[in-house]
Design a protein around this motif. Structure first.
Motif, PDB file in Angstrom:
ATOM      1  N   ASP A 166      44.015  32.305  15.382  1.00 33.59           N
ATOM      2  CA  ASP A 166      43.865  32.103  16.819  1.00 33.59           C
ATOM      3  C   ASP A 166      42.401  32.346  17.228  1.00 33.59           C
ATOM      4  OD1 ASP A 166      44.063  31.916  19.522  1.00 33.59           O
ATOM      5  OD2 ASP A 166      45.617  33.470  19.753  1.00 33.59           O
ATOM      6  N   ARG A 167      41.774  31.294  17.785  1.00 36.15           N
ATOM      7  CA  ARG A 167      40.361  31.420  18.179  1.00 36.15           C
ATOM      8  C   ARG A 167      40.165  32.384  19.350  1.00 36.15           C
ATOM      9  NH1 ARG A 167      38.489  25.148  18.315  1.00 36.15           N
ATOM     10  NH2 ARG A 167      39.971  25.236  20.015  1.00 36.15           N
ATOM     11  N   ALA A 168      41.248  32.733  20.031  1.00 37.86           N
ATOM     12  CA  ALA A 168      41.124  33.650  21.177  1.00 37.86           C
ATOM     13  C   ALA A 168      40.466  34.964  20.746  1.00 37.86           C
ATOM     14  CB  ALA A 168      42.493  33.906  21.785  1.00 37.86           C
ATOM     15  N   ALA A 169      40.610  35.315  19.475  1.00 32.80           N
ATOM     16  CA  ALA A 169      39.991  36.555  18.971  1.00 32.80           C
ATOM     17  C   ALA A 169      38.475  36.537  19.133  1.00 32.80           C
ATOM     18  CB  ALA A 169      40.357  36.736  17.494  1.00 32.80           C
ATOM     19  N   LEU A 170      37.916  35.333  19.282  1.00 32.00           N
ATOM     20  CA  LEU A 170      36.442  35.224  19.357  1.00 32.00           C
ATOM     21  C   LEU A 170      35.895  35.551  20.744  1.00 32.00           C
ATOM     22  CD1 LEU A 170      36.183  31.809  17.495  1.00 32.00           C
ATOM     23  CD2 LEU A 170      35.302  33.977  16.615  1.00 32.00           C
ATOM     24  N   THR A 171      36.758  35.597  21.738  1.00 31.04           N
ATOM     25  CA  THR A 171      36.244  35.640  23.118  1.00 31.04           C
ATOM     26  C   THR A 171      35.589  36.975  23.467  1.00 31.04           C
ATOM     27  OG1 THR A 171      38.461  36.147  23.905  1.00 31.04           O
ATOM     28  CG2 THR A 171      37.762  33.841  24.028  1.00 31.04           C
ATOM     29  N   PHE A 199      30.531  28.124  10.258  1.00 32.08           N
ATOM     30  CA  PHE A 199      30.369  27.432   8.983  1.00 32.08           C
ATOM     31  C   PHE A 199      31.758  26.925   8.606  1.00 32.08           C
ATOM     32  CE2 PHE A 199      26.501  29.965   8.733  1.00 32.08           C
ATOM     33  CZ  PHE A 199      25.605  29.100   8.128  1.00 32.08           C
ATOM     34  N   THR A 200      32.142  25.769   9.162  1.00 32.29           N
ATOM     35  CA  THR A 200      33.490  25.252   8.916  1.00 32.29           C
ATOM     36  C   THR A 200      33.433  23.893   8.224  1.00 32.29           C
ATOM     37  OG1 THR A 200      33.595  24.380  11.195  1.00 32.29           O
ATOM     38  CG2 THR A 200      34.536  26.581  10.797  1.00 32.29           C
ATOM     39  N   HIS A 201      33.610  22.832   8.987  1.00 30.61           N
ATOM     40  CA  HIS A 201      33.679  21.484   8.404  1.00 30.61           C
ATOM     41  C   HIS A 201      33.175  20.515   9.469  1.00 30.61           C
ATOM     42  CE1 HIS A 201      35.446  17.758   6.847  1.00 30.61           C
ATOM     43  NE2 HIS A 201      35.562  18.386   5.678  1.00 30.61           N
ATOM     44  N   PRO A 202      32.503  19.438   9.045  1.00 28.52           N
ATOM     45  CA  PRO A 202      32.033  18.468  10.049  1.00 28.52           C
ATOM     46  C   PRO A 202      33.151  17.976  10.984  1.00 28.52           C
ATOM     47  CG  PRO A 202      31.062  17.973   7.908  1.00 28.52           C
ATOM     48  CD  PRO A 202      32.034  19.100   7.685  1.00 28.52           C
ATOM     49  N   ASP A 203      34.396  17.912  10.493  1.00 26.96           N
ATOM     50  CA  ASP A 203      35.488  17.430  11.347  1.00 26.96           C
ATOM     51  C   ASP A 203      35.945  18.471  12.372  1.00 26.96           C
ATOM     52  OD1 ASP A 203      35.432  15.159   9.834  1.00 26.96           O
ATOM     53  OD2 ASP A 203      37.231  15.644   8.655  1.00 26.96           O
ATOM     54  N   ALA A 204      35.574  19.732  12.163  1.00 25.06           N
ATOM     55  CA  ALA A 204      36.081  20.818  13.018  1.00 25.06           C
ATOM     56  C   ALA A 204      35.036  21.347  13.985  1.00 25.06           C
ATOM     57  CB  ALA A 204      36.570  21.975  12.134  1.00 25.06           C
ATOM     58  N   VAL A 205      33.772  21.140  13.675  1.00 23.21           N
ATOM     59  CA  VAL A 205      32.729  21.886  14.374  1.00 23.21           C
ATOM     60  C   VAL A 205      32.595  21.532  15.851  1.00 23.21           C
ATOM     61  CG1 VAL A 205      30.838  20.338  13.655  1.00 23.21           C
ATOM     62  CG2 VAL A 205      30.353  22.728  14.180  1.00 23.21           C
ATOM     63  N   MET A 206      32.814  20.264  16.217  1.00 20.20           N
ATOM     64  CA  MET A 206      32.632  19.906  17.631  1.00 20.20           C
ATOM     65  C   MET A 206      33.705  20.568  18.504  1.00 20.20           C
ATOM     66  SD  MET A 206      29.857  18.354  18.075  1.00 20.20           S
ATOM     67  CE  MET A 206      29.833  17.539  19.658  1.00 20.20           C
ATOM     68  N   ASP A 207      34.937  20.601  18.005  1.00 22.76           N
ATOM     69  CA  ASP A 207      36.005  21.249  18.764  1.00 22.76           C
ATOM     70  C   ASP A 207      35.710  22.755  18.885  1.00 22.76           C
ATOM     71  OD1 ASP A 207      38.558  21.064  20.097  1.00 22.76           O
ATOM     72  OD2 ASP A 207      39.337  22.250  18.429  1.00 22.76           O
ATOM     73  N   ASN A 208      35.205  23.351  17.823  1.00 23.98           N
ATOM     74  CA  ASN A 208      34.850  24.776  17.876  1.00 23.98           C
ATOM     75  C   ASN A 208      33.733  25.015  18.887  1.00 23.98           C
ATOM     76  OD1 ASN A 208      36.707  25.562  15.968  1.00 23.98           O
ATOM     77  ND2 ASN A 208      35.264  25.441  14.250  1.00 23.98           N
ATOM     78  N   LEU A 209      32.769  24.103  18.920  1.00 20.66           N
ATOM     79  CA  LEU A 209      31.643  24.276  19.857  1.00 20.66           C
ATOM     80  C   LEU A 209      32.089  24.114  21.306  1.00 20.66           C
ATOM     81  CD1 LEU A 209      28.581  22.678  18.079  1.00 20.66           C
ATOM     82  CD2 LEU A 209      28.736  24.968  19.059  1.00 20.66           C
TER      83      LEU A 209
END
Ligand SMILES: NC(=O)c1ccc[n+]([C@@H]2O[C@H](COP(=O)([O-])OP(=O)(O)OC[C@H]3O[C@@H](n4cnc5c(N)ncnc54)[C@H](O)[C@@H]3O)[C@@H](O)[C@H]2O)c1
Ligand SMILES: O=C(O)C1=N[C@H](C(=O)O)CCC1
Length: 256
Positions: A49-54, A62-72
């Protein structure tokens, strides 16, 4: 954000890591845990869960080209600064990110195709050499688990060489090859040929070759271990707090 606590002591930078179980992410987790001025508040990988990052000040991706835009997009919407090593940044992606950041002008995002000091220096030396040679080619060599080709570093290097040559009024170098097997001359990146080698045992390596009248110049950089990227990543985490907007390349932070 880092600052003074009530007792006058510096508070550490709160860092979250995306891709924390990957080759680079795991190394970043170790580096952050070992940095006296940082504290690791979240380590997130696929399915977590990305909520942990808040609760972080800065997220490192450092993930994957397919994932990075959604993470950003998540980072910007959550008001988090970001340091990004993941590859795959096209001009279109940079434009999209710049649009998101316009809505949050206080946030900083640093994207660096390569965080190793020597790779950044190699890029700068190549930029300086480009206008003195008729032809240039790039060979990048990486471990065989790498998802993308050519490497982000090689792609960026080729574009920097092409720009330096264009600014000097030079055309892309010529050769007489008229018959070739598919791929034998590598990928054409802005008029510069880029060749990708994938082998187990390698980490991350780049050769930038220039050819002119009766001579060649080879600039080579080798990352022999992923710890080579960590001083640059930690520098980026510190720098991004005071650099609003998008910064592309560690050379900007090092002020080369
Ligand atoms: N800029 C640099 O200096 C530098 C150096 C090395 C690698 N890289 C780049 O970093 C990226 C990762 O490389 P690697 O070798 O660590 O890859 P890796 O495959 O070992 O690790 C990537 C990790 O990200 C995770 N992941 C994928 N999608 C995710 C998501 N949506 N959210 C959270 N986690 C997710 C994966 O599960 C995996 O654990 C690549 O793009 C690579 O080219 C950049
Ligand atoms: O191991 C990788 O993957 C690397 N990716 C970056 C790139 O594509 O340039 C940097 C070097 C290591």
């Amino acid at each position: 954000m880092t600052g003074m606590s009530d007792n006058g002591e510096e508070t550490p930078i709160k860092v979250g890591v995306l891709g924390s179980r990957g080759r680079m992410g795991a190394e970043v987790v170790r580096a952050v845990e070992g940095a006296a001025d940082m504290t690791l508040v979240a380590a997130v990988d696929s399915g977590d869960d990305r909520a942990a990052l808040t609760s972080a000040d800065v997220v490192v991706d450092f993930t994957h080209p397919d994932a990075v835009m959604d993470n950003l997009r998540f980072a910007v919407e959550s008001g988090l600064h970001a340091v990004v090593g993941t590859t795959g940044f096209t001009e279109e992606r940079v434009g999209t990110l710049t649009g998101w950041l316009a809505e949050k002008p206080e946030l900083g995002v640093l994207i660096a195709p390569n965080f190793a000091l020597g790779a950044v220096l190699a890029l700068r030396f190549a930029q300086q050499a480009a206008r003195f040679y008729d032809s240039a080619e790039v060979v990048e060599l990486h471990h065989n688990r790498k998802a993308d080709a050519p490497s982000g570093t090689a792609e960026h290097t080729a574009r920097v060489i092409a720009r330096a040559r264009a600014e000097a009024g030079m055309e892309p170098g010529e050769d007489a090859t008229t018959s070739e097997r598919d791929g034998a001359r590598g990928a054409d990146v802005a008029g510069v040929r880029v060749h990708s080698v994938r082998l187990p045992g390698l980490v991350a390596h780049e050769e930038i070759l220039f050819g002119g009248q009766g001579e060649t110049l080879t600039i080579r950089h080798d990352s022999l271990d992923r710890t080579s990227f960590m001083p640059g990543v930690l520098l980026g985490v510190r720098a991004v707090l005071t650099r609003p907007g998008l910064t592309f390349g560690l050379d900007r932070v090092l002020d080369l």
